[in-house]
Scaffold this motif. Structure first.
Motif, mmCIF file in Angstrom:
data_model
loop_
_atom_site.group_PDB
_atom_site.id
_atom_site.type_symbol
_atom_site.label_atom_id
_atom_site.label_comp_id
_atom_site.label_asym_id
_atom_site.label_seq_id
_atom_site.Cartn_x
_atom_site.Cartn_y
_atom_site.Cartn_z
ATOM 1 N N ARG A 7 11.489 62.360 21.112
ATOM 2 C CA ARG A 7 11.600 63.739 20.623
ATOM 3 C C ARG A 7 12.445 64.590 21.578
ATOM 4 O O ARG A 7 13.167 65.483 21.142
ATOM 5 N N SER A 8 12.347 64.327 22.877
ATOM 6 C CA SER A 8 13.136 65.101 23.841
ATOM 7 C C SER A 8 14.621 64.743 23.778
ATOM 8 O O SER A 8 15.471 65.580 24.062
ATOM 9 N N PHE A 9 14.940 63.509 23.395
ATOM 10 C CA PHE A 9 16.340 63.106 23.269
ATOM 11 C C PHE A 9 16.986 63.730 22.049
ATOM 12 O O PHE A 9 18.178 64.041 22.063
ATOM 13 N N ASP A 10 16.202 63.892 20.964
ATOM 14 C CA ASP A 10 16.772 64.371 19.710
ATOM 15 C C ASP A 10 15.648 64.920 18.829
ATOM 16 O O ASP A 10 14.867 64.160 18.254
ATOM 17 N N SER A 11 15.572 66.224 18.734
ATOM 18 C CA SER A 11 14.479 66.862 17.981
ATOM 19 C C SER A 11 14.574 66.618 16.476
ATOM 20 O O SER A 11 13.618 66.884 15.750
ATOM 21 N N MET A 34 3.986 63.316 32.277
ATOM 22 C CA MET A 34 5.074 63.786 31.410
ATOM 23 C C MET A 34 5.385 65.257 31.694
ATOM 24 O O MET A 34 6.553 65.660 31.711
ATOM 25 N N LYS A 35 4.354 66.026 31.954
ATOM 26 C CA LYS A 35 4.559 67.444 32.271
ATOM 27 C C LYS A 35 5.370 67.591 33.569
ATOM 28 O O LYS A 35 6.152 68.529 33.716
ATOM 29 N N GLU A 36 5.188 66.642 34.501
ATOM 30 C CA GLU A 36 5.944 66.663 35.757
ATOM 31 C C GLU A 36 7.455 66.649 35.513
ATOM 32 O O GLU A 36 8.214 67.158 36.334
ATOM 33 N N ILE A 37 7.879 66.065 34.407
ATOM 34 C CA ILE A 37 9.317 65.996 34.117
ATOM 35 C C ILE A 37 9.705 66.911 32.956
ATOM 36 O O ILE A 37 10.769 66.764 32.357
ATOM 37 N N GLY A 38 8.818 67.843 32.633
ATOM 38 C CA GLY A 38 9.146 68.880 31.667
ATOM 39 C C GLY A 38 8.918 68.543 30.203
ATOM 40 O O GLY A 38 9.452 69.219 29.332
ATOM 41 N N ILE A 39 8.133 67.506 29.919
ATOM 42 C CA ILE A 39 7.834 67.149 28.531
ATOM 43 C C ILE A 39 6.344 67.336 28.289
ATOM 44 O O ILE A 39 5.515 66.718 28.963
ATOM 45 N N ASP A 40 6.017 68.208 27.350
ATOM 46 C CA ASP A 40 4.620 68.513 27.046
ATOM 47 C C ASP A 40 4.144 67.683 25.856
ATOM 48 O O ASP A 40 4.609 67.875 24.733
ATOM 49 N N ILE A 41 3.245 66.748 26.117
ATOM 50 C CA ILE A 41 2.679 65.926 25.045
ATOM 51 C C ILE A 41 1.206 66.260 24.803
ATOM 52 O O ILE A 41 0.505 65.522 24.121
ATOM 53 N N VAL A 106 5.384 53.518 34.923
ATOM 54 C CA VAL A 106 5.495 53.143 33.517
ATOM 55 C C VAL A 106 6.277 54.210 32.757
ATOM 56 O O VAL A 106 7.134 53.892 31.925
ATOM 57 N N ARG A 107 6.021 55.482 33.052
ATOM 58 C CA ARG A 107 6.765 56.581 32.420
ATOM 59 C C ARG A 107 8.265 56.392 32.624
ATOM 60 O O ARG A 107 9.052 56.500 31.690
ATOM 61 N N ASP A 108 8.661 56.101 33.849
ATOM 62 C CA ASP A 108 10.078 55.958 34.161
ATOM 63 C C ASP A 108 10.684 54.731 33.477
ATOM 64 O O ASP A 108 11.839 54.772 33.030
ATOM 65 N N GLU A 109 9.913 53.651 33.367
ATOM 66 C CA GLU A 109 10.384 52.462 32.653
ATOM 67 C C GLU A 109 10.551 52.777 31.163
ATOM 68 O O GLU A 109 11.548 52.366 30.548
ATOM 69 N N ILE A 110 9.595 53.488 30.598
ATOM 70 C CA ILE A 110 9.674 53.870 29.186
ATOM 71 C C ILE A 110 10.893 54.759 28.958
ATOM 72 O O ILE A 110 11.659 54.551 28.015
ATOM 73 N N LYS A 111 11.088 55.732 29.830
ATOM 74 C CA LYS A 111 12.241 56.631 29.678
ATOM 75 C C LYS A 111 13.542 55.847 29.691
ATOM 76 O O LYS A 111 14.405 56.037 28.830
ATOM 77 N N SER A 112 13.694 54.955 30.637
ATOM 78 C CA SER A 112 14.921 54.181 30.762
ATOM 79 C C SER A 112 15.154 53.309 29.530
ATOM 80 O O SER A 112 16.259 53.296 28.958
ATOM 81 N N SER A 113 14.136 52.606 29.094
ATOM 82 C CA SER A 113 14.279 51.709 27.937
ATOM 83 C C SER A 113 14.549 52.474 26.650
ATOM 84 O O SER A 113 15.404 52.083 25.849
ATOM 85 N N PHE A 114 13.838 53.577 26.451
ATOM 86 C CA PHE A 114 14.020 54.329 25.218
ATOM 87 C C PHE A 114 15.312 55.143 25.230
ATOM 88 O O PHE A 114 15.900 55.386 24.176
ATOM 89 N N LYS A 115 15.780 55.540 26.385
ATOM 90 C CA LYS A 115 17.078 56.215 26.459
ATOM 91 C C LYS A 115 18.180 55.239 26.072
ATOM 92 O O LYS A 115 19.086 55.577 25.309
ATOM 93 N N TYR A 116 18.088 54.020 26.569
ATOM 94 C CA TYR A 116 19.070 52.997 26.211
ATOM 95 C C TYR A 116 18.998 52.714 24.710
ATOM 96 O O TYR A 116 20.022 52.641 24.028
ATOM 97 N N ASP A 119 20.527 55.702 22.884
ATOM 98 C CA ASP A 119 21.981 55.761 23.055
ATOM 99 C C ASP A 119 22.712 54.651 22.287
ATOM 100 O O ASP A 119 23.802 54.872 21.770
ATOM 101 N N THR A 120 22.112 53.469 22.185
ATOM 102 C CA THR A 120 22.802 52.349 21.552
ATOM 103 C C THR A 120 22.481 52.176 20.066
ATOM 104 O O THR A 120 23.290 51.606 19.334
#
Length: 125
Positions: A7-11, A34-41, A106-116, A119-120
């Motif tokens: 949702r943060s990548f594309d609303s 998630m709040k630490e990186i500015g995403i409120d879930i 785990v958050r950072d791994e999820i972010k990296s995988s889902f960003k890829y 993007d692809t």
């Protein structure tokens, strides 16, 4: 967390999140990291995967290592099934800080995988 990132990548994305054994509420540690990186879930609600079993999706993505085997077969039209596996941070043991560090990893791994993935597979559409 994956739903929050997508949702943060594309609303404009339609994102649904569900579990095979959903909790009553989103894990507070997930909300914290998630709040630490500015995403409120904090307003997200765990849903049961069976609620969506007959729906159609472009992608059904399993994320927890054990969900790949436990996830039921979707009877709706599913164009792509993917598994992006991560350890479940809810299994972490130790001090509060050690547990939060597991969630952050785990958050950072999820972010990296889902960003890829975004993007692809989604961004160009």
């Amino acid at each position: 967390m994956a739903e929050g990132f997508l949702r943060s990548f594309d609303s404009s994305l339609e994102v649904y999140s569900a579990g095979t054994y959903p909790a009553d509420k989103v894990n507070p540690n997930s909300i914290i990291v998630m709040k630490e990186i500015g995403i409120d879930i904090s307003s997200h609600k765990p849903n049961d995967v069976s609620d969506y079993i007959n729906d159609s999706f472009d992608y059904v993505i399993t994320v927890c290592d054990n969900a790949k085997d436990a996830c039921p077969v979707f009877t709706g039209k599913v164009k792509n099934n993917l598994h992006l596996g991560f350890p479940d941070p809810a299994d972490a043991k130790g001090s509060k800080e050690k547990i939060l560090n597991e969630y952050r990893e785990v958050r950072d791994e999820i972010k990296s995988s889902f960003k890829y993935f975004y993007d692809t597979k989604l961004k160009s559409k």
